[in-house]
Design a protein around this motif. Structure first.
Motif, PDB file in Angstrom:
ATOM      1  N   VAL A  80      18.738  10.861   8.400  1.00  0.00           N
ATOM      2  CA  VAL A  80      18.650   9.382   8.330  1.00  0.00           C
ATOM      3  C   VAL A  80      17.198   8.936   8.146  1.00  0.00           C
ATOM      4  O   VAL A  80      16.902   8.082   7.306  1.00  0.00           O
ATOM      5  CB  VAL A  80      19.275   8.738   9.594  1.00  0.00           C
ATOM      6  N   SER A  81      16.289   9.560   8.925  1.00  0.00           N
ATOM      7  CA  SER A  81      14.884   9.130   8.811  1.00  0.00           C
ATOM      8  C   SER A  81      14.324   9.471   7.430  1.00  0.00           C
ATOM      9  O   SER A  81      13.569   8.680   6.854  1.00  0.00           O
ATOM     10  CB  SER A  81      14.030   9.740   9.920  1.00  0.00           C
ATOM     11  N   THR A  82      14.718  10.629   6.884  1.00  0.00           N
ATOM     12  CA  THR A  82      14.252  10.982   5.533  1.00  0.00           C
ATOM     13  C   THR A  82      14.798   9.979   4.519  1.00  0.00           C
ATOM     14  O   THR A  82      14.087   9.566   3.597  1.00  0.00           O
ATOM     15  CB  THR A  82      14.709  12.413   5.155  1.00  0.00           C
ATOM     16  N   ALA A  83      16.067   9.601   4.727  1.00  0.00           N
ATOM     17  CA  ALA A  83      16.699   8.653   3.803  1.00  0.00           C
ATOM     18  C   ALA A  83      16.000   7.291   3.831  1.00  0.00           C
ATOM     19  O   ALA A  83      16.073   6.538   2.871  1.00  0.00           O
ATOM     20  CB  ALA A  83      18.171   8.487   4.144  1.00  0.00           C
ATOM     21  N   VAL A  84      15.311   6.994   4.941  1.00  0.00           N
ATOM     22  CA  VAL A  84      14.573   5.718   5.015  1.00  0.00           C
ATOM     23  C   VAL A  84      13.131   5.909   4.544  1.00  0.00           C
ATOM     24  O   VAL A  84      12.619   5.147   3.712  1.00  0.00           O
ATOM     25  CB  VAL A  84      14.585   5.158   6.464  1.00  0.00           C
ATOM     26  N   ILE A  85      12.482   6.984   5.068  1.00  0.00           N
ATOM     27  CA  ILE A  85      11.045   7.161   4.810  1.00  0.00           C
ATOM     28  C   ILE A  85      10.752   7.427   3.326  1.00  0.00           C
ATOM     29  O   ILE A  85       9.846   6.823   2.748  1.00  0.00           O
ATOM     30  CB  ILE A  85      10.472   8.299   5.697  1.00  0.00           C
ATOM     31  N   VAL A  86      11.534   8.309   2.689  1.00  0.00           N
ATOM     32  CA  VAL A  86      11.223   8.690   1.297  1.00  0.00           C
ATOM     33  C   VAL A  86      11.336   7.490   0.339  1.00  0.00           C
ATOM     34  O   VAL A  86      10.357   7.170  -0.351  1.00  0.00           O
ATOM     35  CB  VAL A  86      12.084   9.899   0.840  1.00  0.00           C
ATOM     36  N   PRO A  87      12.469   6.761   0.305  1.00  0.00           N
ATOM     37  CA  PRO A  87      12.503   5.620  -0.619  1.00  0.00           C
ATOM     38  C   PRO A  87      11.510   4.517  -0.260  1.00  0.00           C
ATOM     39  O   PRO A  87      10.908   3.907  -1.146  1.00  0.00           O
ATOM     40  CB  PRO A  87      13.939   5.095  -0.539  1.00  0.00           C
ATOM     41  N   ALA A  88      11.300   4.299   1.066  1.00  0.00           N
ATOM     42  CA  ALA A  88      10.346   3.255   1.471  1.00  0.00           C
ATOM     43  C   ALA A  88       8.934   3.631   1.033  1.00  0.00           C
ATOM     44  O   ALA A  88       8.191   2.792   0.510  1.00  0.00           O
ATOM     45  CB  ALA A  88      10.401   3.046   2.984  1.00  0.00           C
ATOM     46  N   GLY A  89       8.572   4.908   1.234  1.00  0.00           N
ATOM     47  CA  GLY A  89       7.240   5.384   0.829  1.00  0.00           C
ATOM     48  C   GLY A  89       7.064   5.298  -0.674  1.00  0.00           C
ATOM     49  O   GLY A  89       6.026   4.846  -1.174  1.00  0.00           O
ATOM     50  N   TYR A  90       8.093   5.704  -1.407  1.00  0.00           N
ATOM     51  CA  TYR A  90       8.041   5.676  -2.880  1.00  0.00           C
ATOM     52  C   TYR A  90       7.879   4.234  -3.370  1.00  0.00           C
ATOM     53  O   TYR A  90       7.033   3.939  -4.216  1.00  0.00           O
ATOM     54  CB  TYR A  90       9.316   6.301  -3.455  1.00  0.00           C
ATOM     55  N   TYR A  91       8.687   3.350  -2.800  1.00  0.00           N
ATOM     56  CA  TYR A  91       8.647   1.945  -3.222  1.00  0.00           C
ATOM     57  C   TYR A  91       7.288   1.322  -2.868  1.00  0.00           C
ATOM     58  O   TYR A  91       6.751   0.519  -3.624  1.00  0.00           O
ATOM     59  CB  TYR A  91       9.788   1.172  -2.559  1.00  0.00           C
ATOM     60  N   LEU A  92       6.723   1.754  -1.733  1.00  0.00           N
ATOM     61  CA  LEU A  92       5.420   1.233  -1.299  1.00  0.00           C
ATOM     62  C   LEU A  92       4.322   1.655  -2.280  1.00  0.00           C
ATOM     63  O   LEU A  92       3.477   0.849  -2.667  1.00  0.00           O
ATOM     64  CB  LEU A  92       5.111   1.769   0.105  1.00  0.00           C
ATOM     65  N   ILE A  93       4.364   2.931  -2.698  1.00  0.00           N
ATOM     66  CA  ILE A  93       3.355   3.428  -3.657  1.00  0.00           C
ATOM     67  C   ILE A  93       3.497   2.672  -4.979  1.00  0.00           C
ATOM     68  O   ILE A  93       2.510   2.242  -5.584  1.00  0.00           O
ATOM     69  CB  ILE A  93       3.510   4.957  -3.861  1.00  0.00           C
ATOM     70  N   LEU A  94       4.750   2.502  -5.396  1.00  0.00           N
ATOM     71  CA  LEU A  94       5.029   1.774  -6.650  1.00  0.00           C
ATOM     72  C   LEU A  94       4.506   0.342  -6.557  1.00  0.00           C
ATOM     73  O   LEU A  94       3.849  -0.168  -7.461  1.00  0.00           O
ATOM     74  CB  LEU A  94       6.544   1.757  -6.860  1.00  0.00           C
ATOM     75  N   GLN A  95       4.781  -0.276  -5.420  1.00  0.00           N
ATOM     76  CA  GLN A  95       4.386  -1.663  -5.162  1.00  0.00           C
ATOM     77  C   GLN A  95       2.860  -1.799  -5.199  1.00  0.00           C
ATOM     78  O   GLN A  95       2.322  -2.742  -5.764  1.00  0.00           O
ATOM     79  CB  GLN A  95       4.893  -2.025  -3.757  1.00  0.00           C
ATOM     80  N   GLN A  96       2.174  -0.795  -4.618  1.00  0.00           N
ATOM     81  CA  GLN A  96       0.716  -0.829  -4.576  1.00  0.00           C
ATOM     82  C   GLN A  96       0.109  -0.714  -5.959  1.00  0.00           C
ATOM     83  O   GLN A  96      -0.827  -1.418  -6.300  1.00  0.00           O
ATOM     84  CB  GLN A  96       0.178   0.306  -3.678  1.00  0.00           C
ATOM     85  N   SER A  97       0.658   0.208  -6.783  1.00  0.00           N
ATOM     86  CA  SER A  97       0.083   0.356  -8.122  1.00  0.00           C
ATOM     87  C   SER A  97       0.362  -0.890  -8.960  1.00  0.00           C
ATOM     88  O   SER A  97      -0.480  -1.319  -9.746  1.00  0.00           O
ATOM     89  CB  SER A  97       0.593   1.625  -8.809  1.00  0.00           C
TER      90      SER A  97
END
Lengths: 278, 273
Positions: B13-30
């Protein structure tokens, strides 16, 4: 007893423990005092807003914008309250059980450690939310009297983000509490990390690299006030805008807080599971 | 529940939250890094690009096919708010209203922009930058056009400059990569100029600050024009280095920007410019 029943029992037990504790009453008195002071400030200051903004040209500021600026001032004071509350309630969560040797009794109960910690986490989150909601209640009443209107949508965004901030700061305090065996170390470490380490990293990134350290919880939490007026009151940056923060900025802060919440809670669960009482 | 199963469930469950959230955050930052960069809104083919900094306020000016545009560090909604609240000493109000849309982006018409000079109090936008912006845009009429420029603020200028800014941002043909090559953001003023009608000159760049300024002229002819020489003028020193393909003029000394501006405008007057 089924898993959910055990969880609710643990939650109910710790919730009662928290709201009967001295820490709760200290926080309650503090929040009532701060709310009363902010109420006094709001009524005394309501006509001086143009001077705060820069001059008489702001005399004709629309009511919605005046409300936004007052909400911003209230949120500015509110921002540190969840940190203090979660340190009071969350920091001793694990370390006190080890230090006071109560873990001997708790660990021998037929309740899983994950259930114990998550029940305690939710109870700590609830009392912090109750404390901050008292302040929000005062704020709503004051804004209602001053502006004769229901709170703006920004107010509800701010409240939602505040709930997420409480979840994330509570996770961080639980993680630190699960590392230490002494209460005092857990208290001090959370304060040092949040008010000193985060600030130093933020200032360093701004001065050396002109980079906004968006990943720091202290920066992400500022979104609670920036949904009203996009001026960050922390750090060295003087940049900002009278407009609310944009959707991408809200999303960034929201994701940072989600990551702190999940990572902090999961890490504390695993550390707590392996803790031994010496 | 089996402890191992609980552990697996928590990790999943935590991976299912952390991975997409982290990916979206990096995308959002760029994405926001690009949206916050003022050069994203300046067309790559601009003949003139100027970046000015004053007391933590910044202004970006470009000229594209004779049309002038500015990137200003405040948003359309701020301008709308100020249109209700601020006025110039003469009592004029800025006004802003929807004008049209171009390539799906809204364009607004802004009247009496100069009234903004006395309008800003909450944030530190230097009033002399606003004056400069007004002066740069002063011309045929008092109506300018504006469009949203993401985290960089807004684009304000003549209608064709605003449209060319929108078109260049959407096509990705922007000044972003050239900015690091030609401009020095640490100077008070830095500029890039590409004269279209002088075939001997490729481009001119300049960095102007208190106490140290330089201007570089890139020549299309790589033949050496001569050697370096040095001029001492009481208050400041001027050295001119003539190299194959370029001329570097460096001005150093104990001078302020105001003194330099006064000297330059004096020379320009003498030259009849």
């Amino acid at each position: 007893m089924a898993g959910r029943g055990r969880f609710l029992t643990v939650y109910g037990h710790y919730f009662r423990n928290y709201y009967r504790s001295r820490s709760f009453y200290v926080m309650l008195i503090l929040i009532l005092l701060i709310s009363a002071l902010m109420t006094y400030l709001s009524f005394r200051y309501s006509n001086n807003l143009p001077s705060f903004l820069g001059g008489a040209q702001f005399n004709n500021l629309p009511i919605s914008e005046r409300e936004n600026i007052f909400s911003f001032l209230w949120a500015f004071v509110l921002l540190d309250i969840p940190v203090f509350a979660s340190v009071f309630f969350g920091s001793p969560a694990v370390s006190s059980e080890i230090e006071n040797k109560t873990a001997y009794h708790i660990f021998s109960l037929p309740i899983g450690r994950y259930t114990l910690l998550s029940g305690k986490y939710l109870a700590s989150f609830t009392v912090t939310l109750v404390i901050t909601s008292i302040y929000i209640g005062f704020e709503t009443a004051v804004l209602l009297v001053l502006f004769h209107s229901l709170p703006s949508p920004g107010f509800f965004y701010s409240y939602g983000l505040l709930v997420l901030f409480i979840l994330s700061i509570t996770s961080l305090t639980f993680l630190i509490s699960s590392i230490f065996s002494k209460n005092l170390y857990a208290y001090i470490t959370v304060f040092l990390i949040y008010f000193l380490v985060f600030n130093v990293v933020d200032i360093m990134m701004q001065l050396l690299y002109n980079y906004n350290a968006f990943f720091l919880l202290s920066n992400a939490s500022s979104i609670v006030q920036r949904v009203f007026v996009n001026v960050s009151t922390g750090g060295l940056s003087t940049q900002g805008s009278i407009s609310p923060a944009s959707t991408p900025e809200i999303m960034t802060s929201l994701l940072v807080m989600v990551l702190y919440t999940v990572f902090g809670l999961v890490a504390s669960l695993f550390i707590f599971e392996r803790r031994e009482v010496h | 529940m089996n402890p191992l199963l609980s552990k697996i469930l928590i990790v999943a469950v935590s991976t299912a939250v952390i991975v997409p959230a982290g990916y979206y955050l990096i995308l959002q930052q760029s994405t926001s890094a690009s949206a916050n960069n003022p050069f994203t809104y300046i067309p790559s083919e601009s003949q003139l690009v100027l970046e000015g900094h004053m007391n933590s306020s910044s202004l970006y000016l470009f000229e594209d096919n004779g049309s002038i545009g500015l990137i200003l560090p405040f948003t359309i909604s701020e301008l709308q708010l100020l249109s209700n609240t601020s006025s110039s000493p003469s009592g004029q109000h800025i006004s802003i209203g929807q004008y049209s849309s171009y390539l799906t982006k809204s364009i607004y018409a802004v009247n009496n922009f100069s009234a903004l000079i006395s309008g800003f109090g909450l944030r530190s936008v230097n009033s002399s930058l606003i004056s400069m912006a007004s002066a740069a845009l002063a011309g045929t009429n008092n109506t300018f056009y504006a469009t949203d420029a993401g985290g960089a603020g807004m684009v304000l200028g003549n209608i064709s400059a605003v449209k060319s800014s929108i078109a260049s941002t959407q096509s990705g043909s922007t000044f972003v990569s050239s900015s690091s090559k030609y401009l020095d953001g640490s100077s008070n003023y830095t500029f890039y100029y590409r004269p279209g009608n002088i075939s001997q000159i490729n481009y001119v760049t300049g960095n102007i600050s208190d106490g140290h300024s330089n201007i570089y002229i890139s020549l299309s002819n790589t033949t050496s024009l001569g050697s370096s020489y040095f001029v001492k003028n009481g208050t400041y020193n001027v050295s001119v280095s003539v190299r194959p393909g370029g001329i570097m003029i460096a001005i150093t000394g104990n001078y302020t920007l105001a003194q330099l501006e006064a000297s330059l405008s004096g020379y320009l007057k003498k030259a009849g410019l």
